[in-house]
Design an enzyme around this catalytic site. Sequence first.
Site, PDB file in Angstrom:
ATOM      1  N   THR B 149      -3.642   0.663   1.349  1.00 37.11           N
ATOM      2  CA  THR B 149      -4.749   0.188   0.509  1.00 37.11           C
ATOM      3  C   THR B 149      -5.389  -1.082   1.063  1.00 37.11           C
ATOM      4  O   THR B 149      -4.701  -1.954   1.563  1.00 37.11           O
ATOM      5  CB  THR B 149      -4.196  -0.137  -0.884  1.00 37.11           C
ATOM      6  OG1 THR B 149      -3.424   0.962  -1.319  1.00 37.11           O
ATOM      7  CG2 THR B 149      -5.284  -0.410  -1.870  1.00 37.11           C
ATOM      8  N   GLY B 188       3.777  -4.214  -1.514  1.00 43.71           N
ATOM      9  CA  GLY B 188       4.890  -5.014  -2.025  1.00 43.71           C
ATOM     10  C   GLY B 188       5.689  -5.605  -0.873  1.00 43.71           C
ATOM     11  O   GLY B 188       5.918  -4.959   0.158  1.00 43.71           O
ATOM     12  N   GLU B 431      -0.244   5.120  -6.218  1.00 44.97           N
ATOM     13  CA  GLU B 431       0.072   6.424  -5.621  1.00 44.97           C
ATOM     14  C   GLU B 431      -0.782   7.550  -6.206  1.00 44.97           C
ATOM     15  O   GLU B 431      -0.309   8.671  -6.380  1.00 44.97           O
ATOM     16  CB  GLU B 431       1.557   6.750  -5.795  1.00 44.97           C
ATOM     17  CG  GLU B 431       2.504   5.788  -5.113  1.00 44.97           C
ATOM     18  CD  GLU B 431       2.329   5.757  -3.597  1.00 44.97           C
ATOM     19  OE1 GLU B 431       1.894   6.774  -3.028  1.00 44.97           O
ATOM     20  OE2 GLU B 431       2.605   4.717  -2.996  1.00 44.97           O
TER      21      GLU B 431
END
Lengths: 666, 666
Positions: B149, B188, B431
């Site tokens: 992303t 993350g 997702e």
Amino acid sequence: MKDIKVNQDLIRERKKCSFNVEELIHLIDGGEQNTLERKEIEEYILSNKDLRDVVPEEYLSHKERYENAVRKACILYSLLLRRSMERSPSPDFRISNNYKITTGVIKDISPFLLHFVMFLPTIVSQASSEQQLEWLQKAPQMIGTYAQTELGHGTFLRGLETTATYDPDTEEFIIHSPTLTSYKWWPGGLAQTANHCIIMAQLHIKGKNHGIHPFLVQIRDMETHMPMPGIKVGEIGPKLGFQTANNGFLGFDNYRIPRTNMLMKNSQVLKDGTYVKAKNNKLTYGTMVYIRVTILTDVAYELSKAVTIAVRYAAVRHQSQLKPGEPEPQILDYVTQQHKLFISIATSHAFRTVGLWLWNTYNQVVADMGKGNMDQLPELHALACCLKAVCSRDATACVEQCRFACGGHGYMVSSNLPTIYGIVTATVTYEGEYTVMLLQTARYLVKAYKQTTEGKLLTPTVSYLAKFLKNSKITWENTPKGIIESFQAVAAGKTKEACESLFQHMNSGKAYEDAWNLASVQLVNASEAHARAVLCEMFWKETQRLSSSVSNDLASVLEQLAELYLKYWALEKRGDMLMYSAISKKDVATLQKRYEELLALIRPNAVGLVDGFDIRDEILCSTLGAYDGRVYERLMEQAMKSPLNSEPVNQSFHKYIKPLLAKAKI
Amino acid sequence: MKDIKVNQDLIRERKKCSFNVEELIHLIDGGEQNTLERKEIEEYILSNKDLRDVVPEEYLSHKERYENAVRKACILYSLLLRRSMERSPSPDFRISNNYKITTGVIKDISPFLLHFVMFLPTIVSQASSEQQLEWLQKAPQMIGTYAQTELGHGTFLRGLETTATYDPDTEEFIIHSPTLTSYKWWPGGLAQTANHCIIMAQLHIKGKNHGIHPFLVQIRDMETHMPMPGIKVGEIGPKLGFQTANNGFLGFDNYRIPRTNMLMKNSQVLKDGTYVKAKNNKLTYGTMVYIRVTILTDVAYELSKAVTIAVRYAAVRHQSQLKPGEPEPQILDYVTQQHKLFISIATSHAFRTVGLWLWNTYNQVVADMGKGNMDQLPELHALACCLKAVCSRDATACVEQCRFACGGHGYMVSSNLPTIYGIVTATVTYEGEYTVMLLQTARYLVKAYKQTTEGKLLTPTVSYLAKFLKNSKITWENTPKGIIESFQAVAAGKTKEACESLFQHMNSGKAYEDAWNLASVQLVNASEAHARAVLCEMFWKETQRLSSSVSNDLASVLEQLAELYLKYWALEKRGDMLMYSAISKKDVATLQKRYEELLALIRPNAVGLVDGFDIRDEILCSTLGAYDGRVYERLMEQAMKSPLNSEPVNQSFHKYIKPLLAKAKI
């Protein structure tokens, strides 16, 4: 605002707008004069540089956030004091405007909030004139809050455990917390901020319990701010939202206050311990109804913030492809996105409009009560309960939908959507829990149902019950009126079924209370349906009324929003419609088609409509929703303020990660 | 657990339970052996005192929370390393169990999460065997993450802007971020934790764009942890949840990596710049589908936490009166409360059960793919998309409902419900965004619809379409089978309508893509209905299958839950049922009656059912939901840990409040 660089998409969107945004702003403010006053106050407050955070408060510790909120709240009230806001001509407008500015300055809830919205109003409504004279003079030295809820009791007021036992020898009340569960729990500002508190406690005189009554209690020393001896006070810890509200707990160890600290406008305790009962105990309903009424306009306002953010972002964000080879479209051009967002624009208008109508009704009922006429209070109470419940829940769902519509970025605190969610979702629970509220209204509906079967006349807001219970086969009409009548038919049908279920359980030998419990899921549904019928009817009627006083351009946009609201809910509740109204499956398809037409009609005005809420960037506090649409620049700028980003390597690498990797090597 | 003092209500509830809770625990774990292994690992990890927080982390600053999470994550992995978890017999069980322990230890998301769930799996699935050999050997020194992303692109992968340009002279790729919007955003662990990253970038060779490909990039120095020259990396700031996940951004300034750092299991770039295309580009779908499948079981688990908290609290909490003069009942005795909560117990079982079925289907499809048979992949993809969407959304709604059912106390962070909400609601977006997922499945449904009209055979999970499109007048049958068929009839009816709408728009001259957009609200609805039909069918079928292998006592409880799930959704979707199935208004009333009977049947087992989820207090992290039911004591104990409560007067009084009051005095 005009000299800053604005995103090209937003410039285009604003040019497309078919109505005059200024006119909408004036309408929402309740007149051009109000708009001018609001803008002037906003400028006065928000131009103060000390109110700006150096480090965004989401990076601070819980304690630092509180301290920063107190800092800003003090500057804010000092500024307002200097300007003598108290002398402003329209107090309602002033309070709501204060709220708006406060949310902008504090970015969350002020630790002083309850002083203004609960402490002072309770003194005004429940203290005797002599008490008011004395206390309101002292008020500038008091920071007050209002403590009713206990650790073990929220909903059920009669269950409160804190006692106020009268001692005629010293003419004092002994306030006491007999159990852990009797500790006061939740009041905003109670923890470290307030020095005074109105508490609700069971009044005991000579061994007899007279029920709960309000008492003014000093909880901290006026000079040192130390808790008074016999007082245990502190904060309850972090919450989903309301981070800076400083919600507290409070326990009493046989704490004595003078007899004259009981609020005595209604009931009284004389020196010798004689209890003088209030003439009408319905009077205390007033404050509760008042707060519930204001919740409608509060959530309407918070929702207008959420949808402003989501619509502007949807105009700026380009993603995916509608057609191969073409540039990525604005996500606002996806019909699914319009479906997600436009209902929130309409809902904000609906709740504000119906909220104002309810507010006017409230004032009229209060005026009648002043003349000794209490007849309308039960109806108002029933109305406020179900509308509070449904509006708080719907607003929460709408805010969440706005957040989802912003994708991953809506999950970021810097979008401000998580904070707005935290503020709005709390309204579902506070001042009357959702299900409890709906069951309150259900009692009124059951009574009305019985009156109908007995041929008695009904009060105006439930009078439709008689019509639809008599003749359920009213024909479907594809007009706003037809949809409103269908909602009324649904409410009538559900009320009938719930009542029948209640009576069946009773006829089979159950006690009324058990039968009530067994029928309660249906009773809740009936009550919710009633609220929807009222919302649809009053939003449409009030929009019609307002439309006659604005330009044709604006009137047609307002009517589109009201129609969208009706169509949206008719489609959402099509199952109920099919069961209880005369609508057919084919009619549902027609509604769907018209609904999609309305989305297309509103699309070119979407940005104009949220500009019409006229929320300053400092109040919106959003990287995604600012007026200029510099979304990506703001996201990065805000991220760069993170203390974690101020050093290239965090100490945790050397302390924890490096030793771990070294171990793994071996 | 047995020597602690347990709340009397909970003791009574546990005695009432009609089935063996241990048996249910074994069933949920997938066998007694798994339960033993799980309990043993939990004890091993959670008995470690260094893993306990001195100050609850909700009081810490954003930076301190991160540092504390790293501290605990390092201890955790060190413990797991010592125990050689890698050699555990069942890897799936191990991963899910790791997740559970991690959420218990970190109380939120570990900054190392993506290393395990994305970085390593991507190497295994997309690196060539030589690369795997080399990198997995280095893996213990790498902390990896996965960056796809970008600030400006999430959903639309082809729109990613990061470039990897091949330089044949040096045999290197030049990784570059040409714009602000091309910065990687969200991964993350990327911010301060990871030293390696797999990035997705547009592969450019000799001026030609070959689309997005994965590359392994070192982003920090292995010794100093300093960002490598040409790398700009940092954190994106606080979010609604995932506070400790250390989500980061990443920008490249013409950063060079060796040619061999492109993951070359599928496509390859040879030394001279020759591009060798992957034999089958569907292979990369694998990981995406895998993650979506695991989301079902993840949200089932999080929901089991939420409902454990809410049910235990509802058993302990007494409020209001059912009958005048009687003691306040447990709130679990209110039917409205049962209506709010029991569906969450059923939903958790539904998602776990259907998730396992989907997991088995996935493994079978992957095995077939290994043999070169890709036929089932599109069906699996369509299935995973809509189930991921609907389960994530439903679970979010259920968690919120559990929170609302706990009243004000559910709003407290110490209940843990806000954190669970933060974790679960994120799955709606990550997702694969909700609406985008449903539209993916809609494409499959439209294709299936066309095949039906052409008389072609359909794949198993959509084969019902043929049946119901041919004969929509199948009679209503008040059995689980009848409800499942009704859901299929609804899905078929909605698919038909959406397709007709699509074709009508095309016939009126719209391009396919515009017609698709105009029909998209209906397409989304059809896709959601399909997911519901699958969920109901597979939950019921799998429950029937499981029931045959357990005791009669447990089997009947499991069937009650499955029946409740079907009845609940039939009632929720009664509008769709009335429109598209053969059900009548009278049948709906029968369903409602049976639904209320089921609530009464499940009531005595409610606490036993949540005990069956067997979540240790250290993992539940809830003042309201602990096994012993000491709700009020825990609320107060937790509050007393607030740093604001460690001093009687906060400094803000002297700094801000006192001067303000002094001013007001004058």
